[in-house]
Scaffold this active site. Sequence first.
Site, mmCIF file in Angstrom:
data_model
loop_
_atom_site.group_PDB
_atom_site.id
_atom_site.type_symbol
_atom_site.label_atom_id
_atom_site.label_comp_id
_atom_site.label_asym_id
_atom_site.label_seq_id
_atom_site.Cartn_x
_atom_site.Cartn_y
_atom_site.Cartn_z
ATOM 1 N N VAL A 26 0.773 -1.207 -0.028
ATOM 2 C CA VAL A 26 0.082 0.062 -0.035
ATOM 3 C C VAL A 26 1.063 1.347 -0.035
ATOM 4 O O VAL A 26 0.649 2.081 -0.944
ATOM 5 C CB VAL A 26 -0.936 -0.090 1.316
ATOM 6 C CG1 VAL A 26 -1.812 1.278 1.098
ATOM 7 C CG2 VAL A 26 -1.910 -1.111 1.095
ATOM 8 N N PRO A 46 9.140 -1.175 10.672
ATOM 9 C CA PRO A 46 10.370 -2.035 11.032
ATOM 10 C C PRO A 46 11.009 -2.476 9.376
ATOM 11 O O PRO A 46 12.315 -2.885 9.674
ATOM 12 C CB PRO A 46 10.003 -2.901 11.838
ATOM 13 C CG PRO A 46 8.501 -3.126 11.759
ATOM 14 C CD PRO A 46 7.877 -1.739 11.209
ATOM 15 N N PRO A 177 3.577 5.589 -38.277
ATOM 16 C CA PRO A 177 3.649 4.802 -39.517
ATOM 17 C C PRO A 177 2.481 4.853 -40.450
ATOM 18 O O PRO A 177 2.480 4.595 -41.627
ATOM 19 C CB PRO A 177 4.053 3.369 -39.165
ATOM 20 C CG PRO A 177 3.388 3.212 -37.762
ATOM 21 C CD PRO A 177 3.687 4.538 -37.052
ATOM 22 N N ASP A 200 0.413 16.111 -43.819
ATOM 23 C CA ASP A 200 1.214 15.518 -44.951
ATOM 24 C C ASP A 200 0.176 14.260 -45.459
ATOM 25 O O ASP A 200 -0.650 13.684 -44.804
ATOM 26 C CB ASP A 200 2.444 14.835 -44.377
ATOM 27 C CG ASP A 200 3.896 15.820 -44.383
ATOM 28 O OD1 ASP A 200 3.305 17.214 -45.184
ATOM 29 O OD2 ASP A 200 4.873 15.631 -43.936
ATOM 30 N N LYS A 222 2.838 15.936 -50.130
ATOM 31 C CA LYS A 222 3.997 15.940 -51.061
ATOM 32 C C LYS A 222 4.105 14.710 -51.746
ATOM 33 O O LYS A 222 4.749 13.756 -51.448
ATOM 34 C CB LYS A 222 5.402 16.129 -50.310
ATOM 35 C CG LYS A 222 5.425 17.552 -49.537
ATOM 36 C CD LYS A 222 6.728 17.481 -48.896
ATOM 37 C CE LYS A 222 6.838 19.153 -48.326
ATOM 38 N NZ LYS A 222 8.219 19.127 -47.552
ATOM 39 N N GLY A 253 4.076 12.303 -41.140
ATOM 40 C CA GLY A 253 4.051 11.082 -40.954
ATOM 41 C C GLY A 253 5.302 10.391 -40.331
ATOM 42 O O GLY A 253 6.261 11.238 -40.154
ATOM 43 N N ASP A 255 8.064 10.119 -37.701
ATOM 44 C CA ASP A 255 8.702 11.232 -36.700
ATOM 45 C C ASP A 255 9.099 12.339 -37.459
ATOM 46 O O ASP A 255 9.303 12.265 -38.508
ATOM 47 C CB ASP A 255 9.761 10.537 -36.110
ATOM 48 C CG ASP A 255 10.637 11.601 -34.991
ATOM 49 O OD1 ASP A 255 9.991 11.436 -33.789
ATOM 50 O OD2 ASP A 255 11.218 12.299 -35.229
ATOM 51 N N MET A 337 11.983 5.545 -48.550
ATOM 52 C CA MET A 337 11.752 6.307 -49.770
ATOM 53 C C MET A 337 12.678 5.750 -50.979
ATOM 54 O O MET A 337 13.356 6.706 -51.642
ATOM 55 C CB MET A 337 12.110 7.885 -49.486
ATOM 56 C CG MET A 337 11.470 8.378 -48.550
ATOM 57 S SD MET A 337 11.678 10.214 -48.156
ATOM 58 C CE MET A 337 13.233 10.153 -47.437
#
Length: 410
Positions: A26, A46, A177, A200, A222, A253, A255, A337
């Site tokens: 707890v 203790p 992704p 995007d 793009k 898209g 990162d 890509m």
Amino acid sequence: MAENPAYPVGLRLTGRRVVVLGGGQVAQRRLPALIAAGADIHLVSPEATPSVEAMADAGEITWHRRGYAEGDLATAWYALIATSDTDANTRASAEAEAHRVWCVRSDDADAATAWTPATGSSEGVTVAVLTTEARGRDPRHTAAIRDAVVEGLRDGTLVAPHHRTRTPGVALVGGGPGDPDLITVRGRRLLAEADVVIADRLGPRDLLAELPPHVEVIDAAKIPYGRFMAQEAINDALIEHARRGKSVVRLKGGDPYVFGRGMEELQALAEAGIPCTVVPGISSSISVPGAAGIPVTHRGVAHEFTVVSGHVAPDDERSLVDWPSLAKLTGTLVVLMGVDKIGRIAETLVANGKSPDTPVALVQEGTTAAQRRVDATLATVADTVVAQDVKPPAVIVIGEVVGVGPRGTV
């Protein structure tokens, strides 16, 4: 105690003495929140669990290694009684009552003067849920309500509009992704609060359908070798809408910084004096192979992986990739890509020492309902891409890890 509902209140415990009796499970669950509240915590027990002992070793709490003694609660502001000694709990509870110390008892809620709510936080808001009566309390139901509210606030499905003036600015959000469930919790919440979204083509498009009608969505797609919105125009749009006092989300898209132009956008915003928040996203370089059953590293097979852009061919003077060195590596090579350049990439790797039998996997539209995986080798990949009509976006994985996992993993 009278059968009246508890009166909810928030305790400000910074620098104030809090006594915790008992160092078991707890206490282990409750101590982190008390530490976060800045309380001066004294643990009387203790013994303690290893996690509680680590808190004492780190100086986050003061541990008195003994049992409860009369007077322990005399100067406390708040007490948590959680020992396995019922008699000690009763005596400590009576002392707390005598000194008007708010006291929680883990063994007997009816005898306590305070109850601990199920709590959770999201962006500066604390949600606390209490059952109205001590008798018949259902902690699981209370926790479930807490979780539902907090999750709704975090992922944007429970929208609570701000009525005070918000600081306008831009959030560069990595959408992941493709699967809308793979955007981060923070990214989804910022989308729910946005006035303008500049998206995007590779961002999670399904999330746009969830936006309220008043949100302006700007298509910054793009499309390779087709229509596109110049980067300068995207930068200008971000600055323009932020200067109008809007909350702007740049939905990208993967990162924002992995082969995206997020840093260029951040630099433009900084030059314009526009505050910007960057929300990292799950990169397709790792997640898409994983969704297709391919680990980018595996014990005894690959101890490293390298991610490169294939948007320009190895013999292109604009290429910054050291392809001859990559050919000598024994780990995994992930190419983003690179669908239309994979033939020349494969030729270059083989010419610099890579075995033509090296396995290759192409994962198209990874993590989405349209995902498909096509396997080949460096010797056959160019013809396979044409024969199988592989189209971007696709992640290309080169290396022995291609043959490790089961096909079709989702």
